[in-house]
Scaffold this motif. Structure first.
Motif, PDB file in Angstrom:
ATOM      1  N   LEU A  54       0.809  -1.216   0.000  1.00  0.00           N
ATOM      2  CA  LEU A  54       0.000   0.000   0.000  1.00  0.00           C
ATOM      3  C   LEU A  54       0.849   1.276   0.000  1.00  0.00           C
ATOM      4  O   LEU A  54       0.329   2.372  -0.139  1.00  0.00           O
ATOM      5  N   ALA A  76      -2.693  -6.158   0.317  1.00  0.00           N
ATOM      6  CA  ALA A  76      -3.548  -5.303   1.151  1.00  0.00           C
ATOM      7  C   ALA A  76      -4.977  -5.511   0.687  1.00  0.00           C
ATOM      8  O   ALA A  76      -5.197  -5.947  -0.454  1.00  0.00           O
ATOM      9  N   VAL A  77      -5.906  -5.155   1.550  1.00  0.00           N
ATOM     10  CA  VAL A  77      -7.299  -5.197   1.091  1.00  0.00           C
ATOM     11  C   VAL A  77      -7.628  -3.883   0.378  1.00  0.00           C
ATOM     12  O   VAL A  77      -8.360  -3.868  -0.608  1.00  0.00           O
ATOM     13  N   GLY A  78      -7.053  -2.772   0.861  1.00  0.00           N
ATOM     14  CA  GLY A  78      -7.311  -1.469   0.251  1.00  0.00           C
ATOM     15  C   GLY A  78      -6.429  -1.275  -0.975  1.00  0.00           C
ATOM     16  O   GLY A  78      -5.275  -1.678  -0.978  1.00  0.00           O
ATOM     17  N   LEU A 101      -7.438 -11.028   6.355  1.00  0.00           N
ATOM     18  CA  LEU A 101      -7.063 -10.055   7.398  1.00  0.00           C
ATOM     19  C   LEU A 101      -8.254  -9.556   8.212  1.00  0.00           C
ATOM     20  O   LEU A 101      -8.112  -8.722   9.097  1.00  0.00           O
ATOM     21  N   ARG A 238      -8.570   4.295   6.214  1.00  0.00           N
ATOM     22  CA  ARG A 238      -7.523   5.073   5.561  1.00  0.00           C
ATOM     23  C   ARG A 238      -7.580   6.485   6.139  1.00  0.00           C
ATOM     24  O   ARG A 238      -8.673   6.988   6.442  1.00  0.00           O
ATOM     25  N   HIS A 286      -0.240   2.159  11.459  1.00  0.00           N
ATOM     26  CA  HIS A 286      -0.937   1.354  10.426  1.00  0.00           C
ATOM     27  C   HIS A 286      -0.633  -0.150  10.605  1.00  0.00           C
ATOM     28  O   HIS A 286      -0.024  -0.776   9.738  1.00  0.00           O
ATOM     29  N   SER A 289      -3.611  -5.076  10.316  1.00  0.00           N
ATOM     30  CA  SER A 289      -3.554  -6.503   9.961  1.00  0.00           C
ATOM     31  C   SER A 289      -2.245  -7.161  10.420  1.00  0.00           C
ATOM     32  O   SER A 289      -1.924  -8.272   9.994  1.00  0.00           O
ATOM     33  N   ARG A 295      -0.132 -11.573   8.334  1.00  0.00           N
ATOM     34  CA  ARG A 295       0.748 -10.996   7.317  1.00  0.00           C
ATOM     35  C   ARG A 295       1.299 -12.104   6.409  1.00  0.00           C
ATOM     36  O   ARG A 295       1.467 -11.918   5.211  1.00  0.00           O
ATOM     37  N   MET A 298      -1.507 -13.069   4.079  1.00  0.00           N
ATOM     38  CA  MET A 298      -1.671 -12.038   3.033  1.00  0.00           C
ATOM     39  C   MET A 298      -0.606 -12.201   1.953  1.00  0.00           C
ATOM     40  O   MET A 298      -0.879 -12.108   0.753  1.00  0.00           O
TER      41      MET A 298
HETATM   42  C1  DGY Z   1      -5.006  -3.114   4.073  1.00  0.00           C
HETATM   43  O1  DGY Z   1      -4.838  -4.304   3.835  1.00  0.00           O
HETATM   44  O2  DGY Z   1      -5.540  -2.339   3.275  1.00  0.00           O
HETATM   45  C2  DGY Z   1      -4.551  -2.613   5.398  1.00  0.00           C
HETATM   46  O3  DGY Z   1      -4.663  -1.259   5.523  1.00  0.00           O
HETATM   47  C3  DGY Z   1      -3.163  -3.086   5.696  1.00  0.00           C
HETATM   48  O4  DGY Z   1      -3.226  -4.385   6.038  1.00  0.00           O
END
Ligand code: DGY
Length: 325
Positions: A54, A76-78, A101, A238, A286, A289, A295, A298
């Motif tokens: 990210l 990341a999810v975002g 996550l 965010r 931040h 997760s 981690r 992910m």
């Molecule tokens: C995401 O995954 O978007 C988180 O902000 C970081 O894990």
């Protein structure tokens, strides 16, 4: 011939080894400095796949250099840091890592809520600074969590996981999201409401929406003014979903009581940022997760999606399925 990939941050060895078996891998080796844009701009010209974080800004200018690129897999999810429209125009698949996550991020969100409510960091600092002279009736008193009202803005997987945690604390849960989630309402007991009522009625407001043009500054001066004077704002989404200048004013003027923030407009937050001068702000780097298990999960999921995409399969979590049409 093996496809070429670039990894933008040092990953656990087991994940790198798995990728090396399939691809010709180049990796930015530093752990605590993101790859500079100019270096990424050069590297991206030669690769078929990008494994990114990210911290990278993947904009149209960068993507125009990526003549061979087929897949961007972000760990990341975002994915607000990636210009999805520009990637789709070039038929580049973009994948992300939802699901794995969810529970870890909900844990951290609840931890932040509890830390801000019960002034845990302030109290720990108080002990370490040697300020603790005696027990005293109203010393470091905070807010009750049990039986209070939690308002969740954005009721996706993480929002719902947070609501499940709140049930254990007998909290009333309100939620606001783009669409009503009746199945999740039944499962969690959360009540759908409009944003204004949520802000007025909640003791805790947790923002868990993705960052989009619609959610940027969803918490601004007007929204903060609607909140209770005793309310606590938690942001693990965010930074830009909250207007930080307005938040600072609201905290400073006693319009709300406290904030727990895991994300910021600029990351890392500058040490002279006004928010860091306030004792009623719990600030984290931040880490929503950041458990070892999550981690790793992910990283494995992001690697698998890169492998699938480059081997002509449809990756499970493609953000822009339009590229398959
Ligand atoms: C995401 O995954 O978007 C988180 O902000 C970081 O894990």
């Amino acid at each position: 011939m093996k496809a070429r990939i670039y990894i933008t941050r040092k990953l656990p060895d087991e994940v790198v080894r798995g990728l090396q078996e399939q691809f010709h891998v180049t990796m930015w080796e530093k752990v605590d400095i993101p790859v500079p844009y100019e270096i990424l701009e050069k590297e991206i010209q030669h690769v078929d796949g990008l494994f990114s974080m990210l911290t990278e800004t993947i904009d149209e200018k960068l993507l125009q250099k990526a003549k061979k690129l087929k897949v961007i897999s972000t760990m990341a999810v975002g994915y607000n840091n990636i210009d999805i429209a520009a990637a789709s125009k070039q038929r580049i698949m973009v994948t992300h890592t939802p699901g794995v996550l969810t529970e870890t991020t909900a844990d951290l969100t609840f931890a932040l809520l509890m830390a801000a409510a019960r002034r845990v960091i302030e109290a720990s600092d108080y002990v370490r600074k040697g300020s603790w002279k005696t027990w005293s009736p109203m010393l470091l008193t905070g807010q009750d969590i049990y039986g209070s009202t939690l308002g969740i803005i954005g009721f996706g997987q993480i929002g719902q996981a947070l609501a499940r945690r709140a049930a254990g604390f007998n909290m009333k849960v309100l939620y606001y999201s783009r669409s009503r989630k009746e199945h999740a309402e039944k499962e969690t007991g959360a009540i759908y409401t409009d944003l204004e009522s949520l802000l007025k009625e909640s003791d805790f407001v947790s923002v868990l929406t993705p960052l989009t043009a619609e959610t940027k500054h969803i918490i601004d001066e007007k929204e903060l003014a609607l909140m209770k004077k005793t309310a606590i704002l938690i942001n693990t989404a965010r930074g830009e979903v909250v207007n930080e200048t307005a938040l600072y004013q609201a905290l400073q003027n006693g319009e709300i009581l406290a904030a727990g923030l895991d994300v910021f407009q600029e990351e890392p937050i500058s040490m002279d940022h006004p928010l860091l001068t306030l004792p009623n702000v719990v600030a984290l780097p931040h880490i929503g997760s950041a458990s070892v298990k999550t981690r790793l999960a992910m990283a494995h999921l992001a690697a698998q999606q890169l492998i699938d995409g480059l081997h002509g399969k449809r990756p499970e979590n493609t953000v822009n399925p339009i590229v398959f049409e």
